[in-house]
Design a protein around this motif. Structure first.
Motif, PDB file in Angstrom:
ATOM      1  N   GLN A   1       0.849  -1.194   0.000  1.00  0.00           N
ATOM      2  CA  GLN A   1       0.000   0.000   0.000  1.00  0.00           C
ATOM      3  C   GLN A   1       0.885   1.244   0.000  1.00  0.00           C
ATOM      4  N   GLY A   2       0.860   1.970  -1.119  1.00  0.00           N
ATOM      5  CA  GLY A   2       1.789   3.076  -1.317  1.00  0.00           C
ATOM      6  C   GLY A   2       1.633   4.233  -0.366  1.00  0.00           C
ATOM      7  N   ASP A   3       0.460   4.362   0.292  1.00  0.00           N
ATOM      8  CA  ASP A   3       0.233   5.505   1.179  1.00  0.00           C
ATOM      9  C   ASP A   3       0.210   5.112   2.652  1.00  0.00           C
ATOM     10  N   PHE A   4       0.715   3.918   3.004  1.00  0.00           N
ATOM     11  CA  PHE A   4       0.517   3.454   4.376  1.00  0.00           C
ATOM     12  C   PHE A   4       1.297   4.271   5.400  1.00  0.00           C
ATOM     13  N   VAL A   5       2.465   4.794   5.042  1.00  0.00           N
ATOM     14  CA  VAL A   5       3.174   5.654   6.011  1.00  0.00           C
ATOM     15  C   VAL A   5       2.373   6.929   6.269  1.00  0.00           C
ATOM     16  N   ASN A   6       1.689   7.441   5.248  1.00  0.00           N
ATOM     17  CA  ASN A   6       0.838   8.610   5.445  1.00  0.00           C
ATOM     18  C   ASN A   6      -0.320   8.292   6.400  1.00  0.00           C
ATOM     19  N   ILE A   7      -0.862   7.096   6.253  1.00  0.00           N
ATOM     20  CA  ILE A   7      -1.968   6.684   7.113  1.00  0.00           C
ATOM     21  C   ILE A   7      -1.516   6.603   8.573  1.00  0.00           C
ATOM     22  N   LEU A   8      -0.294   6.125   8.786  1.00  0.00           N
ATOM     23  CA  LEU A   8       0.244   6.052  10.147  1.00  0.00           C
ATOM     24  C   LEU A   8       0.487   7.430  10.751  1.00  0.00           C
ATOM     25  N   ALA A   9       0.449   8.464   9.911  1.00  0.00           N
ATOM     26  CA  ALA A   9       0.632   9.840  10.396  1.00  0.00           C
ATOM     27  C   ALA A   9      -0.685  10.577  10.576  1.00  0.00           C
ATOM     28  N   THR A  10      -1.820   9.939  10.272  1.00  0.00           N
ATOM     29  CA  THR A  10      -3.104  10.620  10.424  1.00  0.00           C
ATOM     30  C   THR A  10      -3.503  10.688  11.895  1.00  0.00           C
ATOM     31  N   VAL A  11      -4.421  11.603  12.197  1.00  0.00           N
ATOM     32  CA  VAL A  11      -4.964  11.705  13.552  1.00  0.00           C
ATOM     33  C   VAL A  11      -5.690  10.416  13.938  1.00  0.00           C
TER      34      VAL A  11
ATOM     35  N   SER B   1     -11.347  -1.300  -9.344  1.00  0.00           N
ATOM     36  CA  SER B   1     -10.213  -2.160  -9.693  1.00  0.00           C
ATOM     37  C   SER B   1      -8.961  -1.339  -9.985  1.00  0.00           C
ATOM     38  N   LYS B   2      -9.131  -0.231 -10.705  1.00  0.00           N
ATOM     39  CA  LYS B   2      -7.985   0.612 -11.036  1.00  0.00           C
ATOM     40  C   LYS B   2      -7.410   1.273  -9.791  1.00  0.00           C
ATOM     41  N   ILE B   3      -8.272   1.726  -8.896  1.00  0.00           N
ATOM     42  CA  ILE B   3      -7.783   2.308  -7.644  1.00  0.00           C
ATOM     43  C   ILE B   3      -6.974   1.274  -6.870  1.00  0.00           C
ATOM     44  N   ASN B   4      -7.496   0.071  -6.751  1.00  0.00           N
ATOM     45  CA  ASN B   4      -6.805  -0.978  -6.003  1.00  0.00           C
ATOM     46  C   ASN B   4      -5.490  -1.376  -6.669  1.00  0.00           C
ATOM     47  N   GLU B   5      -5.449  -1.297  -7.989  1.00  0.00           N
ATOM     48  CA  GLU B   5      -4.198  -1.577  -8.708  1.00  0.00           C
ATOM     49  C   GLU B   5      -3.165  -0.482  -8.428  1.00  0.00           C
ATOM     50  N   LEU B   6      -3.591   0.781  -8.549  1.00  0.00           N
ATOM     51  CA  LEU B   6      -2.659   1.895  -8.354  1.00  0.00           C
ATOM     52  C   LEU B   6      -2.216   2.032  -6.907  1.00  0.00           C
ATOM     53  N   LYS B   7      -3.008   1.502  -5.996  1.00  0.00           N
ATOM     54  CA  LYS B   7      -2.664   1.548  -4.568  1.00  0.00           C
ATOM     55  C   LYS B   7      -1.331   0.853  -4.297  1.00  0.00           C
ATOM     56  N   GLN B   8      -0.984  -0.074  -5.149  1.00  0.00           N
ATOM     57  CA  GLN B   8       0.237  -0.856  -4.934  1.00  0.00           C
ATOM     58  C   GLN B   8       1.442  -0.306  -5.686  1.00  0.00           C
TER      59      GLN B   8
END
Length: 555
Positions: free
Chosen positions: A194-204, A486-493
């Protein structure tokens, strides 16, 4: 909220907004240029300059002051200095503010070569504001609590192994999160990269809370804090007060703060809020300055005014589960019928028209021209869909910036053959109301300010049908297209900075708009206004959280 702004992009957007302001209000071009330069380039004072009380005049947009539930700019702007996550962002102006840094963690996470395992370790000696220790096991409880609350934030964490099972049973543990209180080690396993997971760990949403925190709204019984401030009291729609956290110790990434106390007074009316700051009854006005007063404020109080451009998109949602917006032709008709330049004028010229999901501050942005204003075509589409005379309720909040576009839309929908009425409700409950499936909100006002710098924060959070929820739903249009999902889930990686991937995000943006998931209309610029007692050389406008209360100082 975010992909990093480039310095040139933010300045160009800001100067463009100021040029519109000059055209609309007759302001001084010289003053406008100075404001743009100051806002973009000053980093704020790094030296601590304490003072007793910062008096903030807020609007009514605060939804919650519980980190597991809040999902408005107002809530996060206050709480990012109250509830620290494992990771966070630099407290600086400009694009560097989007730099992810350790907050409660000792360092950035170690990520396995397959991108599926994240390992972090808590800093030693951490305590909550009530003196109890921060434990590694508080983190898995925090994520579980989101699901127990039916929080808007649950979708960020569903890719953790075991989260989906827990979301259904609400029992046991989330198997993909392991915590060792003795060492402070936290290990998180994902189902897919998941390309944005470090960002998620920084959310409130990811800010650890004690394990005895009830799984219900704690806004008025504040949860113990880990940041430089703690919430002392909260009277909804009236006031909240933040004071220094006695257990907090400054770090390089979370520096010492200036105000000893922050008193936030909630005022509904924009003009009344502005006048309080002009009269010296407040130090900072969060409200947008009313259009009819903007030129006068710029002329008389130019040194106290900051104009800035956060990453945002304003749009009309159209609920595809509700007639007549279950028909593509009707949704397209709305897009053809709205005059986006007229909507710019509703915001006093401090906006630019858009047909895009992503704002122009994103490197994945590519401007669309899919729906040129064409009322005749809109009427034809309504007729072809068999929707003439259909009753439509348009939802909006009682904030002027929502109510005016809703009233404008009512006139537009009448002209193209629909039978619209307006439903205005209090801003404090607006998002939870239209985000509840039982409301069956057909169409209405929406806006989005990035949570973190990644296209997923727009497409995955707002437009992925897999993330539609019964309550606290962010996909107000209930847009659920299998090819888009499907495209969102593909680009997520995939990495978002790759040129080929950027082009795919841009193409997805166009695809979503052709399917008329929304009717986007503007990207806005905003004002921060201060009393004459405030030293604006200390001003920090954060790329994610906007005005940083903690860094300002007095003369």
């Amino acid at each position: 909220m975010r992909n990093r702004w480039t310095r040139s992009t933010s300045i160009v957007a800001l100067v463009a907004g100021l040029a519109l302001l000059v055209a609309a209000c007759g302001g001084s071009g010289k003053k406008a240029a100075t404001t743009a330069e100051t806002t973009a380039n000053t980093g704020g004072s790094t030296q601590q300059k304490t003072f007793p009380n910062l008096r903030v005049v807020y609007d009514t947009g605060t939804d919650y002051l519980d980190p597991g539930l809040s999902y408005t700019v107002q809530g996060w702007e206050a709480m990012w200095n109250v509830y620290l996550s494992l990771l966070g962002y630099k407290h600086v102006n400009g694009p560097d503010g989007a730099t992810i840094v350790p907050a409660l963690a000792q360092s950035l996470p170690q990520v396995s070569s397959d991108g599926l395992t994240y390992t972090l370790t808590l800093r030693k000696g951490l305590k909550y504001s009530n003196g109890t220790p921060v434990k590694a096991s508080d983190f898995p409880y925090t994520v579980k609590r989101l699901f127990l609350l039916d929080s808007s934030g649950v979708g960020f964490f569903t890719n953790i192994v075991g989260a989906d099972a827990f979301s259904k049973s609400k029992k046991g543990e989330i198997s993909g999160i392991k915590a060792d209180d003795a060492t402070g080690k936290i290990t998180i396993k994902l189902v897919k990269p998941q390309g944005d997971f470090v960002n998620i760990l920084a959310t409130v949403f990811a800010a650890p809370v004690p394990q005895d925190t009830p799984a219900k709204d704690q806004s008025t019984t504040p949860i113990p804090a880990t940041g430089p401030y703690m919430i002392q009291s909260y009277s909804p729609n009236r006031q909240f007060v933040m004071v220094r956290n006695p257990q907090f110790k400054p770090t390089e990434n979370v520096p010492a703060t200036n105000p000893d106390k922050i008193t936030v007074k909630i005022v509904a009316d924009d003009s009344a809020a502005l006048q309080q700051v002009i009269n010296g009854q407040g130090d900072y006005d969060f409200h947008p300055i009313p259009v009819d007063r903007l030129a006068d404020v710029q002329q008389k109080y130019g040194d106290q005014l900051k104009i800035y451009t956060p990453a945002n998109t304003y749009y009309y949602f159209m609920n595809q589960r509700e007639a007549p917006f279950d028909k593509l032709a009707v949704r397209q008709a709305v897009n053809y019928a709205i005059d986006r330049n007229a909507l710019v004028r509703l915001y006093g010229g401090l906006a630019t028209p858009t047909e895009n999901v992503l704002p122009p501050t994103y490197p994945q942005y590519k401007k669309h021209t899919i729906y040129q204003l064409n009322v005749a075509k809109a009427k034809q589409l309504i007729k072809s869909a068999g929707a003439e005379g259909a009753s439509v309720t348009i939802w909006g909040s009682n904030r002027e910036t929502s109510q005016k576009p809703v009233e404008y839309l009512q006139d537009v929908l009448k002209k193209i053959g629909l039978n619209p009425k307006v439903k205005i409700i209090d801003a404090a409950i607006y998002w939870t109301t239209v985000g509840n499936q039982k409301t069956k909100a057909q169409i209405g006002f929406a806006d989005w300010f990035q949570d973190y710098p990644h296209p997923l924060d727009w497409f995955d959070v707002l437009l992925n049908g897999d993330r539609i929820t019964e309550t606290h739903n962010n996909n107000y249009s209930n847009f659920d297209d299998p090819t888009v999902n499907s495209k969102i889930n593909e680009l997520k990686q995939k990495p978002s900075t790759n040129a080929a991937v950027k082009a795919q995000w841009a193409a997805l943006d166009a695809q979503v708009i052709r399917k008329a998931a929304w009717a986007p209309f503007v990207n806005r610029q905003f004002t921060d206004f201060f009393s004459t007692d405030i030293d604006t050389s200390c001003y920090v406008n954060h790329v994610l959280y906007q005005f940083d209360f903690s860094r300002i100082c007095k003369k």
